[in-house]
Scaffold this motif. Sequence first.
Motif, PDB file in Angstrom:
ATOM      1  N   LEU A   1       0.850  -1.171   0.000  1.00 15.25           N
ATOM      2  CA  LEU A   1       0.000   0.000   0.000  1.00 15.25           C
ATOM      3  C   LEU A   1       0.895   1.233   0.000  1.00 15.25           C
ATOM      4  CD1 LEU A   1      -2.462  -1.215   2.782  1.00 15.25           C
ATOM      5  CD2 LEU A   1      -2.884  -1.237   0.315  1.00 15.25           C
ATOM      6  N   LYS A   2       0.292   2.405  -0.171  1.00 17.13           N
ATOM      7  CA  LYS A   2       1.048   3.653  -0.144  1.00 17.13           C
ATOM      8  C   LYS A   2       0.688   4.442   1.107  1.00 17.13           C
ATOM      9  CE  LYS A   2       3.471   3.701  -3.984  1.00 17.13           C
ATOM     10  NZ  LYS A   2       4.944   3.780  -3.988  1.00 17.13           N
ATOM     11  N   ASN A   3       1.694   4.933   1.783  1.00 23.42           N
ATOM     12  CA  ASN A   3       1.476   5.881   2.869  1.00 23.42           C
ATOM     13  C   ASN A   3       1.227   7.243   2.226  1.00 23.42           C
ATOM     14  OD1 ASN A   3       1.762   7.820   4.915  1.00 23.42           O
ATOM     15  ND2 ASN A   3       3.261   6.604   6.025  1.00 23.42           N
ATOM     16  N   ILE A   4       0.004   7.764   2.350  1.00 20.82           N
ATOM     17  CA  ILE A   4      -0.333   9.002   1.644  1.00 20.82           C
ATOM     18  C   ILE A   4       0.397  10.218   2.213  1.00 20.82           C
ATOM     19  CG2 ILE A   4      -2.601   8.124   1.028  1.00 20.82           C
ATOM     20  CD1 ILE A   4      -3.785  10.040   3.136  1.00 20.82           C
ATOM     21  N   PHE A   5       0.982  10.082   3.403  1.00 17.68           N
ATOM     22  CA  PHE A   5       1.678  11.201   4.025  1.00 17.68           C
ATOM     23  C   PHE A   5       3.165  11.238   3.686  1.00 17.68           C
ATOM     24  CE2 PHE A   5      -1.669   9.772   7.072  1.00 17.68           C
ATOM     25  CZ  PHE A   5      -2.578  10.774   6.784  1.00 17.68           C
TER      26      PHE A   5
ATOM     27  N   ASP B   1       5.546  11.151  10.405  1.00 17.64           N
ATOM     28  CA  ASP B   1       5.469  11.324   8.959  1.00 17.64           C
ATOM     29  C   ASP B   1       5.631  12.800   8.587  1.00 17.64           C
ATOM     30  OD1 ASP B   1       4.972   8.640   8.803  1.00 17.64           O
ATOM     31  OD2 ASP B   1       2.823   8.835   8.487  1.00 17.64           O
ATOM     32  N   ILE B   2       4.952  13.660   9.343  1.00 15.74           N
ATOM     33  CA  ILE B   2       5.014  15.108   9.124  1.00 15.74           C
ATOM     34  C   ILE B   2       5.085  15.795  10.479  1.00 15.74           C
ATOM     35  CG2 ILE B   2       3.869  17.128   8.121  1.00 15.74           C
ATOM     36  CD1 ILE B   2       2.257  15.227   6.352  1.00 15.74           C
ATOM     37  N   VAL B   3       5.940  16.802  10.589  1.00 13.45           N
ATOM     38  CA  VAL B   3       5.973  17.638  11.786  1.00 13.45           C
ATOM     39  C   VAL B   3       5.750  19.087  11.368  1.00 13.45           C
ATOM     40  CG1 VAL B   3       7.330  18.473  13.750  1.00 13.45           C
ATOM     41  CG2 VAL B   3       7.566  16.089  12.995  1.00 13.45           C
ATOM     42  N   PHE B   4       4.688  19.691  11.911  1.00  8.32           N
ATOM     43  CA  PHE B   4       4.471  21.124  11.763  1.00  8.32           C
ATOM     44  C   PHE B   4       5.088  21.812  12.977  1.00  8.32           C
ATOM     45  CE2 PHE B   4       1.028  19.303   9.256  1.00  8.32           C
ATOM     46  CZ  PHE B   4       0.946  20.147   8.154  1.00  8.32           C
ATOM     47  N   GLU B   5       5.788  22.922  12.728  1.00  6.62           N
ATOM     48  CA  GLU B   5       6.392  23.668  13.828  1.00  6.62           C
ATOM     49  C   GLU B   5       6.024  25.142  13.688  1.00  6.62           C
ATOM     50  OE1 GLU B   5      10.771  24.670  15.868  1.00  6.62           O
ATOM     51  OE2 GLU B   5      10.615  23.232  14.206  1.00  6.62           O
ATOM     52  N   THR B   6       5.533  25.722  14.780  1.00  5.11           N
ATOM     53  CA  THR B   6       5.204  27.147  14.765  1.00  5.11           C
ATOM     54  C   THR B   6       5.352  27.725  16.159  1.00  5.11           C
ATOM     55  OG1 THR B   6       3.597  28.764  13.949  1.00  5.11           O
ATOM     56  CG2 THR B   6       2.723  26.899  15.193  1.00  5.11           C
ATOM     57  N   LEU B   7       5.215  29.032  16.265  1.00  2.83           N
ATOM     58  CA  LEU B   7       5.438  29.715  17.534  1.00  2.83           C
ATOM     59  C   LEU B   7       4.270  29.562  18.494  1.00  2.83           C
ATOM     60  CD1 LEU B   7       7.058  33.153  16.578  1.00  2.83           C
ATOM     61  CD2 LEU B   7       8.112  31.325  17.919  1.00  2.83           C
ATOM     62  N   VAL B   8       4.604  29.563  19.779  1.00  2.00           N
ATOM     63  CA  VAL B   8       3.629  29.772  20.842  1.00  2.00           C
ATOM     64  C   VAL B   8       4.179  30.908  21.702  1.00  2.00           C
ATOM     65  CG1 VAL B   8       2.593  27.480  20.888  1.00  2.00           C
ATOM     66  CG2 VAL B   8       4.698  27.876  22.161  1.00  2.00           C
ATOM     67  N   GLU B   9       3.703  31.057  22.906  1.00  2.00           N
ATOM     68  CA  GLU B   9       4.131  32.172  23.750  1.00  2.00           C
ATOM     69  C   GLU B   9       5.602  32.068  24.160  1.00  2.00           C
ATOM     70  OE1 GLU B   9       2.335  28.834  26.003  1.00  2.00           O
ATOM     71  OE2 GLU B   9       1.665  30.091  24.342  1.00  2.00           O
TER      72      GLU B   9
ATOM     73  N   ILE C   1      17.416  13.189  14.378  1.00  2.00           N
ATOM     74  CA  ILE C   1      16.220  13.332  13.552  1.00  2.00           C
ATOM     75  C   ILE C   1      16.629  13.802  12.163  1.00  2.00           C
ATOM     76  CG2 ILE C   1      14.066  14.619  13.264  1.00  2.00           C
ATOM     77  CD1 ILE C   1      13.926  14.746  16.359  1.00  2.00           C
ATOM     78  N   ASN C   2      16.049  13.192  11.134  1.00  4.49           N
ATOM     79  CA  ASN C   2      16.334  13.606   9.760  1.00  4.49           C
ATOM     80  C   ASN C   2      15.059  13.511   8.934  1.00  4.49           C
ATOM     81  OD1 ASN C   2      16.360  10.881   8.152  1.00  4.49           O
ATOM     82  ND2 ASN C   2      17.591  10.502   9.998  1.00  4.49           N
ATOM     83  N   VAL C   3      14.988  14.322   7.894  1.00  6.17           N
ATOM     84  CA  VAL C   3      13.785  14.355   7.050  1.00  6.17           C
ATOM     85  C   VAL C   3      14.179  14.440   5.579  1.00  6.17           C
ATOM     86  CG1 VAL C   3      12.325  15.407   8.821  1.00  6.17           C
ATOM     87  CG2 VAL C   3      13.610  16.875   7.262  1.00  6.17           C
ATOM     88  N   SER C   4      13.215  14.121   4.717  1.00  2.00           N
ATOM     89  CA  SER C   4      13.440  14.201   3.277  1.00  2.00           C
ATOM     90  C   SER C   4      13.117  15.582   2.722  1.00  2.00           C
ATOM     91  CB  SER C   4      12.584  13.155   2.544  1.00  2.00           C
ATOM     92  OG  SER C   4      12.939  11.856   2.924  1.00  2.00           O
TER      93      SER C   4
ATOM     94  N   GLY D   1       9.240  10.210   1.695  1.00  2.00           N
ATOM     95  CA  GLY D   1       9.818  10.262   3.031  1.00  2.00           C
ATOM     96  C   GLY D   1       9.095  11.279   3.897  1.00  2.00           C
ATOM     97  N   ASN D   2       9.654  11.525   5.073  1.00  4.68           N
ATOM     98  CA  ASN D   2       9.011  12.416   6.035  1.00  4.68           C
ATOM     99  C   ASN D   2       9.324  13.878   5.743  1.00  4.68           C
ATOM    100  OD1 ASN D   2      11.668  11.880   6.652  1.00  4.68           O
ATOM    101  ND2 ASN D   2      11.391  11.953   8.851  1.00  4.68           N
ATOM    102  N   SER D   3       8.498  14.762   6.298  1.00  5.02           N
ATOM    103  CA  SER D   3       8.615  16.197   6.015  1.00  5.02           C
ATOM    104  C   SER D   3       8.535  17.008   7.298  1.00  5.02           C
ATOM    105  CB  SER D   3       7.505  16.649   5.061  1.00  5.02           C
ATOM    106  OG  SER D   3       7.556  15.942   3.845  1.00  5.02           O
ATOM    107  N   TRP D   4       9.246  18.134   7.302  1.00  6.22           N
ATOM    108  CA  TRP D   4       9.193  19.091   8.403  1.00  6.22           C
ATOM    109  C   TRP D   4       8.666  20.401   7.827  1.00  6.22           C
ATOM    110  CZ3 TRP D   4      11.178  17.366  13.200  1.00  6.22           C
ATOM    111  CH2 TRP D   4      11.048  18.280  14.264  1.00  6.22           C
TER     112      TRP D   4
END
Length: 330
Positions: free
Chosen positions: A45-49, A81-89, A246-249, A315-318
């Motif tokens: 199967l395919k990992n859609i992420f 699979d995916i990491v979103f990173e953004t600001l908080v306080e 940690i590494n990403v594509s 692969g994975n994404s940041w």
Amino acid sequence: MKRLLLALTLVTVFILSGCNKQDQTLEEKLDTENEIIIEDTKEYLKNIFTGEDIEQEKIPFFVIIENSKMARPHSGLSSADIVFETLVEGGITRYLALFSKDVEKIGPVRSTRPYIQDITVAFDIPFAHCGGSNQAIDLIKRKNLKSINEMYNSSYFFRSKDRKAPHNLYTSSDKLRDYISKNGYTNRYNFNMNFDESIDTSLESASIIKIIPSKYTYSEFRYEDGKYLRFQDGKEDIDILNNKQINVSNVLVLFTDIKDLNNESKHVDVRILGRGNGLLFKGGKVEKVTWVKERETDHFDIRNEKGLRVNLLKGNSWIYIIDNKSQVIY
């Protein structure tokens, strides 16, 4: 006569011995050929992420993960699979990590924000967290979001004894999938990105990336052997679960407007809807892109300067979501 018989016997033995060696060599050759032509006939199967082949599709989920210095090193991030990173306080960042693999320990888990939830809606995937801002909790109730809040579901989380609260809260894939199954959350998840292995060699090279979301923190990625190795505040970003860096594509940076709400908690507001500019790093190259997300249920639509939708490498994404004034050096 005896000498003649002896000679004939020796010749016969020699011939038979030679045939046996030839037969043995032929058999070895056939064995080698058979080994070469054996193919993996298993259907994947395919990992859609990530675009990668998988043997079994598993229920995906999000976890909101702390990124203060007290929270490091993290557990399980290398399996996201995916990491979103953004600001908080306070000028620090927070992660929204998507998992579809089996991970025995994920965290530290922290609280949610409205703009973080805005990202999850498009995926239609449950998200695990511990509490949240008043506005975020209100939105969860009003919009009936797929929240897994530790404050009401503590049995699906656990505390680690090697750290002090609140930096010691964790969960696992087994626990969260158990919750998702028991609570009847649907798995109508989706994603809009495509994957291939092509790299435009005419693009500008970018083997070292430095991303500075605030004056209090920064990240670096260094491209080696087809992957971007991640560094946090000048140190290797290690996943303590496997003791690997940690590494990403793919590294995707989306610029937007971030403003201070000037409340007692010093919360910020990150604009998730609308449009903006960005940068896509893959295969040691950088490409200028634009993003559009008109509705909460829309994914980020990422396109290049020609107006064509971009593809990611398998692969994975940041994915960073940072202020328009933030620096990205490459």
